[in-house]
Design a protein around this motif. Structure first.
Motif, PDB file in Angstrom:
ATOM      1  N   SER A 114       0.818  -1.207   0.000  1.00  0.00           N
ATOM      2  CA  SER A 114       0.000   0.000   0.000  1.00  0.00           C
ATOM      3  C   SER A 114       0.853   1.260   0.000  1.00  0.00           C
ATOM      4  CB  SER A 114      -0.962  -0.004   1.187  1.00  0.00           C
ATOM      5  OG  SER A 114      -0.245   0.119   2.395  1.00  0.00           O
ATOM      6  N   GLN A 115       2.138   1.157   0.364  1.00  0.00           N
ATOM      7  CA  GLN A 115       3.020   2.316   0.331  1.00  0.00           C
ATOM      8  C   GLN A 115       3.424   2.674  -1.088  1.00  0.00           C
ATOM      9  OE1 GLN A 115       6.195   1.214   2.968  1.00  0.00           O
ATOM     10  NE2 GLN A 115       5.139   2.023   4.765  1.00  0.00           N
ATOM     11  N   PHE A 116       3.404   1.721  -2.006  1.00  0.00           N
ATOM     12  CA  PHE A 116       3.751   1.997  -3.392  1.00  0.00           C
ATOM     13  C   PHE A 116       2.644   2.846  -4.013  1.00  0.00           C
ATOM     14  CE2 PHE A 116       3.681   1.155  -7.926  1.00  0.00           C
ATOM     15  CZ  PHE A 116       5.006   1.385  -8.266  1.00  0.00           C
ATOM     16  N   ARG A 117       3.032   3.886  -4.683  1.00  0.00           N
ATOM     17  CA  ARG A 117       2.073   4.759  -5.368  1.00  0.00           C
ATOM     18  C   ARG A 117       2.252   4.591  -6.872  1.00  0.00           C
ATOM     19  NH1 ARG A 117      -0.286   4.777  -1.116  1.00  0.00           N
ATOM     20  NH2 ARG A 117       0.077   6.288   0.506  1.00  0.00           N
ATOM     21  N   ASN A 145      -2.552   2.740 -14.978  1.00  0.00           N
ATOM     22  CA  ASN A 145      -2.391   1.356 -15.400  1.00  0.00           C
ATOM     23  C   ASN A 145      -0.977   1.128 -15.913  1.00  0.00           C
ATOM     24  OD1 ASN A 145      -5.189   0.367 -15.078  1.00  0.00           O
ATOM     25  ND2 ASN A 145      -5.623   1.932 -16.613  1.00  0.00           N
ATOM     26  N   GLY A 146      -0.452  -0.073 -15.660  1.00  0.00           N
ATOM     27  CA  GLY A 146       0.878  -0.422 -16.150  1.00  0.00           C
ATOM     28  C   GLY A 146       1.635  -1.277 -15.156  1.00  0.00           C
ATOM     29  N   PHE A 147       2.877  -1.557 -15.499  1.00  0.00           N
ATOM     30  CA  PHE A 147       3.761  -2.383 -14.688  1.00  0.00           C
ATOM     31  C   PHE A 147       4.977  -1.549 -14.309  1.00  0.00           C
ATOM     32  CE2 PHE A 147       1.307  -5.074 -17.469  1.00  0.00           C
ATOM     33  CZ  PHE A 147       0.822  -6.039 -16.599  1.00  0.00           C
ATOM     34  N   PHE A 148       5.303  -1.499 -13.008  1.00  0.00           N
ATOM     35  CA  PHE A 148       6.333  -0.596 -12.531  1.00  0.00           C
ATOM     36  C   PHE A 148       7.233  -1.303 -11.519  1.00  0.00           C
ATOM     37  CE2 PHE A 148       2.512   1.687 -13.653  1.00  0.00           C
ATOM     38  CZ  PHE A 148       3.000   2.567 -14.610  1.00  0.00           C
ATOM     39  N   TYR A 201       5.154  -3.972  -9.575  1.00  0.00           N
ATOM     40  CA  TYR A 201       3.746  -3.723  -9.266  1.00  0.00           C
ATOM     41  C   TYR A 201       2.960  -3.584 -10.561  1.00  0.00           C
ATOM     42  CZ  TYR A 201       5.529  -2.791  -4.642  1.00  0.00           C
ATOM     43  OH  TYR A 201       6.144  -2.907  -3.425  1.00  0.00           O
ATOM     44  N   GLU A 202       1.816  -4.206 -10.567  1.00  0.00           N
ATOM     45  CA  GLU A 202       0.860  -4.033 -11.657  1.00  0.00           C
ATOM     46  C   GLU A 202      -0.181  -3.042 -11.145  1.00  0.00           C
ATOM     47  OE1 GLU A 202      -2.430  -6.607 -14.178  1.00  0.00           O
ATOM     48  OE2 GLU A 202      -1.230  -7.592 -12.628  1.00  0.00           O
ATOM     49  N   GLY A 241      -5.037   2.721 -10.840  1.00  0.00           N
ATOM     50  CA  GLY A 241      -4.335   3.407  -9.764  1.00  0.00           C
ATOM     51  C   GLY A 241      -4.078   2.586  -8.526  1.00  0.00           C
ATOM     52  N   LYS A 242      -4.485   1.313  -8.511  1.00  0.00           N
ATOM     53  CA  LYS A 242      -4.280   0.448  -7.338  1.00  0.00           C
ATOM     54  C   LYS A 242      -3.153  -0.554  -7.637  1.00  0.00           C
ATOM     55  CE  LYS A 242      -8.786   0.900  -5.298  1.00  0.00           C
ATOM     56  NZ  LYS A 242      -8.679   2.267  -5.054  1.00  0.00           N
ATOM     57  N   PRO A 243      -2.095  -0.571  -6.786  1.00  0.00           N
ATOM     58  CA  PRO A 243      -0.966  -1.474  -7.045  1.00  0.00           C
ATOM     59  C   PRO A 243      -1.232  -2.909  -6.586  1.00  0.00           C
ATOM     60  CG  PRO A 243      -0.534  -0.164  -5.095  1.00  0.00           C
ATOM     61  CD  PRO A 243      -1.861   0.304  -5.650  1.00  0.00           C
ATOM     62  N   ILE A 244      -0.781  -3.862  -7.402  1.00  0.00           N
ATOM     63  CA  ILE A 244      -0.808  -5.281  -7.058  1.00  0.00           C
ATOM     64  C   ILE A 244       0.636  -5.753  -7.130  1.00  0.00           C
ATOM     65  CG2 ILE A 244      -1.661  -7.569  -7.683  1.00  0.00           C
ATOM     66  CD1 ILE A 244      -3.931  -6.013  -9.232  1.00  0.00           C
ATOM     67  N   GLU A 245       1.153  -6.246  -6.007  1.00  0.00           N
ATOM     68  CA  GLU A 245       2.546  -6.659  -5.927  1.00  0.00           C
ATOM     69  C   GLU A 245       2.766  -8.003  -6.612  1.00  0.00           C
ATOM     70  OE1 GLU A 245       4.556  -6.151  -2.074  1.00  0.00           O
ATOM     71  OE2 GLU A 245       5.240  -8.215  -2.355  1.00  0.00           O
ATOM     72  N   HIS A 246       3.891  -8.115  -7.365  1.00  0.00           N
ATOM     73  CA  HIS A 246       4.280  -9.364  -8.029  1.00  0.00           C
ATOM     74  C   HIS A 246       5.769  -9.599  -7.810  1.00  0.00           C
ATOM     75  CE1 HIS A 246       0.563  -9.884 -10.383  1.00  0.00           C
ATOM     76  NE2 HIS A 246       0.595  -8.581 -10.581  1.00  0.00           N
TER      77      HIS A 246
END
Length: 159
Positions: free
Chosen positions: A19-22, A27-30, A40-41, A45-50
């Protein structure tokens, strides 16, 4: 009761980290800022950790793609952390291309922890910095490999 409490704290920290990742864009992969094999995907605007599979890292190239790659193809920069390795015989990580311990012209290709012995073409040696076979003079520690290989067991040179 204590085990449940520890589990809740660990879960809370994992959620807090993600949740700290902004997301820089909706949309995208960062890439993660610290760990080279984490990314993160972002969806709306909501990050999903991978995590990349063990042995691969995430390149900072194009936010439209989530493609993990070999470390020798990726510049991690300041992202020095990696997930814990899952080694097996001849494979320091589950996936990757690794040098042979004693033969410069051989290398291990690891696929899901299974080591497959590979050999470079004649006169070439494996370069772990590029993941390719190269001329011996270009690979530190293997400059004289083929010359030394031509010396027979009696110490006489066959060249």
């Amino acid at each position: 009761m204590r085990i449940v409490s520890v589990g809740v704290v660990v879960l809370h920290l994992a959620i807090l980290t993600a949740s700290q990742f902004r997301c820089p864009y909706g949309n995208g992969f960062f890439p993660d800022l610290y760990q080279c094999d984490k990314y993160y995907e972002c969806r709306n605007g909501k990050p999903i950790e991978h995590l990349c599979d063990d042995g691969y890292v995430f390149p900072v190239k194009n936010p439209l793609y989530s493609r993990c790659d070999y470390p020798f193809n990726v510049e991690c920069g300041e992202r020095l952390e990696l997930q814990p390795a899952v080694p097996s015989k001849n494979c320091p990580r589950k996936f990757g291309i690794f040098p042979h311990d004693t033969k410069c012209d051989h290398f291990w290709q690891c696929v899901d922890g299974k080591a497959i012995l590979q050999r470079c073409s004649s006169s070439l040696v494996f370069d772990p910095n590029s993941g390719e076979c190269s001329w011996p003079q270009n690979v530190a520690g293997c400059e004289y490999y083929h010359i030394n290989k031509l010396t027979d067991q009696d110490g006489e040179n066959r060249t």
